[in-house]
Design a protein around this motif. Sequence first.
Motif, mmCIF file in Angstrom:
data_model
loop_
_atom_site.group_PDB
_atom_site.id
_atom_site.type_symbol
_atom_site.label_atom_id
_atom_site.label_comp_id
_atom_site.label_asym_id
_atom_site.label_seq_id
_atom_site.Cartn_x
_atom_site.Cartn_y
_atom_site.Cartn_z
ATOM 1 N N ALA A 127 -10.478 -34.587 -3.509
ATOM 2 C CA ALA A 127 -10.658 -33.182 -4.400
ATOM 3 C C ALA A 127 -9.459 -32.610 -4.765
ATOM 4 N N ARG A 128 -7.963 -32.770 -4.102
ATOM 5 C CA ARG A 128 -6.655 -32.650 -4.795
ATOM 6 C C ARG A 128 -6.597 -33.495 -6.129
ATOM 7 N N ASP A 129 -6.948 -34.676 -6.019
ATOM 8 C CA ASP A 129 -6.767 -35.457 -7.326
ATOM 9 C C ASP A 129 -7.449 -34.760 -8.527
ATOM 10 N N ILE A 130 -8.656 -34.490 -8.330
ATOM 11 C CA ILE A 130 -9.645 -33.986 -9.149
ATOM 12 C C ILE A 130 -9.079 -32.783 -9.708
ATOM 13 N N ALA A 131 -8.692 -31.659 -8.790
ATOM 14 C CA ALA A 131 -8.094 -30.490 -9.136
ATOM 15 C C ALA A 131 -6.941 -30.566 -10.055
ATOM 16 N N GLU A 174 -16.582 -26.895 -2.017
ATOM 17 C CA GLU A 174 -16.156 -26.066 -0.856
ATOM 18 C C GLU A 174 -14.648 -26.768 -0.907
ATOM 19 N N LEU A 175 -14.508 -28.116 -1.005
ATOM 20 C CA LEU A 175 -13.324 -28.575 -0.973
ATOM 21 C C LEU A 175 -12.138 -28.235 -2.124
ATOM 22 N N LEU A 176 -12.911 -28.065 -3.252
ATOM 23 C CA LEU A 176 -12.034 -27.586 -4.384
ATOM 24 C C LEU A 176 -11.460 -26.291 -4.336
ATOM 25 N N GLY A 177 -12.341 -25.333 -3.807
ATOM 26 C CA GLY A 177 -12.049 -23.968 -3.223
ATOM 27 C C GLY A 177 -11.066 -23.633 -2.070
ATOM 28 N N ALA A 178 -10.857 -24.531 -1.445
ATOM 29 C CA ALA A 178 -10.010 -24.611 -0.091
ATOM 30 C C ALA A 178 -8.635 -23.754 -0.503
ATOM 31 N N GLU A 179 -8.420 -23.162 0.701
ATOM 32 C CA GLU A 179 -7.114 -22.297 0.681
ATOM 33 C C GLU A 179 -6.018 -23.233 0.631
ATOM 34 N N ASP A 180 -4.946 -22.904 0.042
ATOM 35 C CA ASP A 180 -3.588 -23.752 -0.245
ATOM 36 C C ASP A 180 -3.633 -24.956 -0.715
ATOM 37 N N SER A 181 -4.681 -25.046 -1.661
ATOM 38 C CA SER A 181 -5.060 -26.252 -2.410
ATOM 39 C C SER A 181 -5.027 -25.754 -3.820
ATOM 40 N N PRO A 182 -4.649 -26.851 -4.754
ATOM 41 C CA PRO A 182 -4.736 -26.510 -6.108
ATOM 42 C C PRO A 182 -6.235 -26.456 -6.573
ATOM 43 N N LEU A 183 -6.461 -25.459 -7.382
ATOM 44 C CA LEU A 183 -7.648 -24.984 -7.976
ATOM 45 C C LEU A 183 -7.770 -25.741 -9.445
ATOM 46 N N PRO A 184 -8.831 -26.329 -9.796
ATOM 47 C CA PRO A 184 -9.131 -26.827 -11.134
ATOM 48 C C PRO A 184 -9.289 -25.809 -12.135
ATOM 49 N N ARG A 238 -16.211 -26.308 -10.320
ATOM 50 C CA ARG A 238 -15.528 -27.797 -10.383
ATOM 51 C C ARG A 238 -15.895 -28.264 -12.002
ATOM 52 N N PRO A 239 -15.013 -29.312 -12.109
ATOM 53 C CA PRO A 239 -15.397 -30.040 -13.472
ATOM 54 C C PRO A 239 -16.977 -30.480 -13.541
ATOM 55 N N PRO A 240 -17.288 -30.523 -14.892
ATOM 56 C CA PRO A 240 -18.692 -31.147 -15.060
ATOM 57 C C PRO A 240 -18.760 -32.406 -14.273
ATOM 58 N N LEU A 241 -19.992 -32.574 -13.892
ATOM 59 C CA LEU A 241 -20.086 -34.098 -12.926
ATOM 60 C C LEU A 241 -21.266 -34.787 -13.665
ATOM 61 N N VAL A 242 -20.723 -36.096 -13.637
ATOM 62 C CA VAL A 242 -21.748 -37.109 -14.121
ATOM 63 C C VAL A 242 -22.001 -38.029 -12.991
ATOM 64 N N VAL A 243 -23.427 -38.237 -12.677
ATOM 65 C CA VAL A 243 -23.898 -39.230 -11.472
ATOM 66 C C VAL A 243 -24.885 -40.059 -12.203
ATOM 67 N N GLY A 244 -24.806 -41.280 -12.017
ATOM 68 C CA GLY A 244 -25.749 -42.159 -12.432
ATOM 69 C C GLY A 244 -26.084 -43.254 -11.748
ATOM 70 N N GLY A 245 -27.288 -44.100 -12.122
ATOM 71 C CA GLY A 245 -27.752 -45.098 -11.232
ATOM 72 C C GLY A 245 -29.287 -45.322 -11.777
ATOM 73 N N HIS A 246 -29.700 -46.122 -10.932
ATOM 74 C CA HIS A 246 -31.230 -46.367 -11.282
ATOM 75 C C HIS A 246 -32.338 -46.168 -10.146
ATOM 76 N N GLY A 247 -31.751 -46.098 -8.948
ATOM 77 C CA GLY A 247 -32.528 -45.922 -7.626
ATOM 78 C C GLY A 247 -32.865 -44.375 -7.641
ATOM 79 N N LYS A 248 -34.199 -44.293 -7.103
ATOM 80 C CA LYS A 248 -34.757 -42.723 -7.225
ATOM 81 C C LYS A 248 -33.717 -41.811 -6.264
ATOM 82 N N ARG A 249 -33.040 -42.158 -5.431
ATOM 83 C CA ARG A 249 -32.558 -41.494 -4.474
ATOM 84 C C ARG A 249 -31.083 -40.914 -5.012
#
Length: 293
Positions: free
Chosen positions: A80-84, A133-143, A148-159
Amino acid sequence: MANRALEFGVVMISSGCTPEQWKVKCRRAEDLGYDVIGVPDHLNLMSPFPSAVLAGAATTRARIATYVVNSNLYNRALLARDIATTDLLLDGRLELGLGTGYVEREFEAAGIPFGTPADRVAGLESAVTGLEELLGAEDSPLPVQRPRPPLVVGGHGKRVLRLAAHEAEVVSFTGAPFRPEFGRTGLVDAPALRERVGFVRRECAGRTAPPVFNVLSKQTVLTTDRRAAAAELGRYAPDLGVDQLLEVPTLFIGTARQIAEQLHRHSEDFGITYFTVMEPALEDFAKVIEQVR
């Protein structure tokens, strides 16, 4: 989704280069018209977050994507810190791709259990659902981009696709499940991918803003002989014939004009409006972008 303007991304790959070499590559991608510059996450390649920051420093317009971070290799709070931090340094241009990881030797090298596919999907689900929740934690950098930044999730399985349909702004269809009979992944035919697209559409039907549909090309071949080129790509799907290979949205084969027409058909048929290629196709696929625009 078929009326959405087409967008194009490229995944840049480097196991090591100078800062100037990296910036030159990224500037070239932006100059060629790519909308998104992606960085992968494998242990034999440069680390994704520093690479993303330098890509942003070299460009002005393109979004910078992690395509995709292996979420199971990271401590959640540190991730989360790296992302922010990355989104801050990119001034809000980060596109966050998260995945399960699939290379067993990378888990072994990191000292992390590889587990089963279900274990890795569960880890991705945990990362995605806990991210805000992690990106909004106190005393942490905020994006810059909240929550949060727009999220990309991919795959082929239904789950994984269900998770993407519910949580992500971009659903990336790989169309390449693991095939035990081949000992590796293999492309599915167009009807099988269309079934997964329909599944995602049903799963995200209640969302106010439906996700964008993306596909990563396994190979881009500029040629005047489509059938001969498709026959040479049979290794990607040993059980598919030439006609089937020419129809799958994960292979781009033909002249620049023919591939442009193919992309428009995939947009109409599958709702795919965001197409990504690997760096070796950078220059050739730019000719396709010219035809589309």
